[in-house]
Design a protein around this motif. Structure first.
Motif, PDB file in Angstrom:
ATOM      1  N   LEU A   1       1.173 -48.110 -59.717  1.00 26.21           N
ATOM      2  CA  LEU A   1      -0.222 -48.525 -59.832  1.00 26.21           C
ATOM      3  C   LEU A   1      -1.159 -47.490 -59.218  1.00 26.21           C
ATOM      4  O   LEU A   1      -2.215 -47.187 -59.764  1.00 26.21           O
ATOM      5  N   ALA A   2      -0.768 -46.975 -58.082  1.00 23.91           N
ATOM      6  CA  ALA A   2      -1.613 -46.008 -57.393  1.00 23.91           C
ATOM      7  C   ALA A   2      -1.713 -44.700 -58.170  1.00 23.91           C
ATOM      8  O   ALA A   2      -2.788 -44.103 -58.258  1.00 23.91           O
TER       9      ALA A   2
ATOM     10  N   GLN B   1      -8.525 -51.670 -64.838  1.00 28.19           N
ATOM     11  CA  GLN B   1      -8.775 -52.069 -63.459  1.00 28.19           C
ATOM     12  C   GLN B   1      -9.455 -50.946 -62.692  1.00 28.19           C
ATOM     13  O   GLN B   1      -9.120 -49.784 -62.835  1.00 28.19           O
ATOM     14  N   THR B   2     -10.348 -51.363 -61.868  1.00 26.59           N
ATOM     15  CA  THR B   2     -11.021 -50.395 -60.997  1.00 26.59           C
ATOM     16  C   THR B   2     -10.107 -50.113 -59.812  1.00 26.59           C
ATOM     17  O   THR B   2      -9.197 -50.901 -59.523  1.00 26.59           O
ATOM     18  N   PRO B   3     -10.307 -49.023 -59.118  1.00 28.68           N
ATOM     19  CA  PRO B   3      -9.491 -48.743 -57.930  1.00 28.68           C
ATOM     20  C   PRO B   3      -9.564 -49.863 -56.884  1.00 28.68           C
ATOM     21  O   PRO B   3      -8.575 -50.158 -56.227  1.00 28.68           O
TER      22      PRO B   3
ATOM     23  N   SER C   1      -6.371 -51.871 -55.466  1.00 24.78           N
ATOM     24  CA  SER C   1      -6.037 -51.965 -54.049  1.00 24.78           C
ATOM     25  C   SER C   1      -5.971 -53.422 -53.597  1.00 24.78           C
ATOM     26  O   SER C   1      -5.154 -53.774 -52.739  1.00 24.78           O
ATOM     27  N   LEU C   2      -6.801 -54.293 -54.174  1.00 24.41           N
ATOM     28  CA  LEU C   2      -6.704 -55.724 -53.868  1.00 24.41           C
ATOM     29  C   LEU C   2      -5.363 -56.290 -54.345  1.00 24.41           C
ATOM     30  O   LEU C   2      -4.728 -57.078 -53.643  1.00 24.41           O
ATOM     31  N   ARG C   3      -4.968 -55.859 -55.534  1.00 33.71           N
ATOM     32  CA  ARG C   3      -3.684 -56.331 -56.072  1.00 33.71           C
ATOM     33  C   ARG C   3      -2.532 -55.831 -55.200  1.00 33.71           C
ATOM     34  O   ARG C   3      -1.586 -56.573 -54.920  1.00 33.71           O
ATOM     35  N   ILE C   4      -2.598 -54.596 -54.760  1.00 29.74           N
ATOM     36  CA  ILE C   4      -1.570 -54.038 -53.888  1.00 29.74           C
ATOM     37  C   ILE C   4      -1.523 -54.816 -52.574  1.00 29.74           C
ATOM     38  O   ILE C   4      -0.447 -55.158 -52.079  1.00 29.74           O
TER      39      ILE C   4
END
Length: 109
Positions: free
Chosen positions: A20-21, A28-30, A34-37
């Motif tokens: 994802l990173a 998806q926005t960064p 990062s929220l998903r991570i």
């Protein structure tokens, strides 16, 4: 076994984070990524905690079973001893007769 499964899931989760990173999707926005991570990390931590609790609970149960087995063995041995003593203390039919008891009384007098 649970620990091995947890390690495999953790590895998969880490790979997903890296994917994802590094790839980043156009949808998806960064910030969303990062929220998903962060969400995935929380889920992983929750699973780790659950496994630790389960492991502690299982260790406690195993210890209780060990104590039960030890106590059961002791009780079984004592029961066998008592049954043997009771069997040995039973008077034979000859000794229990009235005539035999009278003879014993006369001998003792």
């Amino acid at each position: 076994e649970l620990e091995n499964q947890l390690m495999a899931k953790s590895k998969t989760l880490d790979e997903l984070k890296q994917s994802l990173a590094s790839n980043g999707s156009a949808e998806q926005t960064p910030e969303a990524q990062s929220l998903r991570i962060a969400e995935l990390c929380e889920m992983k931590d929750s699973i780790v905690n659950q496994v630790a609790q389960l492991k502690a609970s299982m260790e406690s149960l195993l210890e209780q079973w060990r104590a039960y087995d030890e106590i059961y063995a002791e009780v079984s041995l004592m029961t066998t001893r008592y049954l043997y003593c009771i069997d040995q203390c039973k008077p034979s039919e000859e000794e229990a007769s009235l005539e035999a008891l009278k003879k014993q009384v006369k001998t003792l007098q």
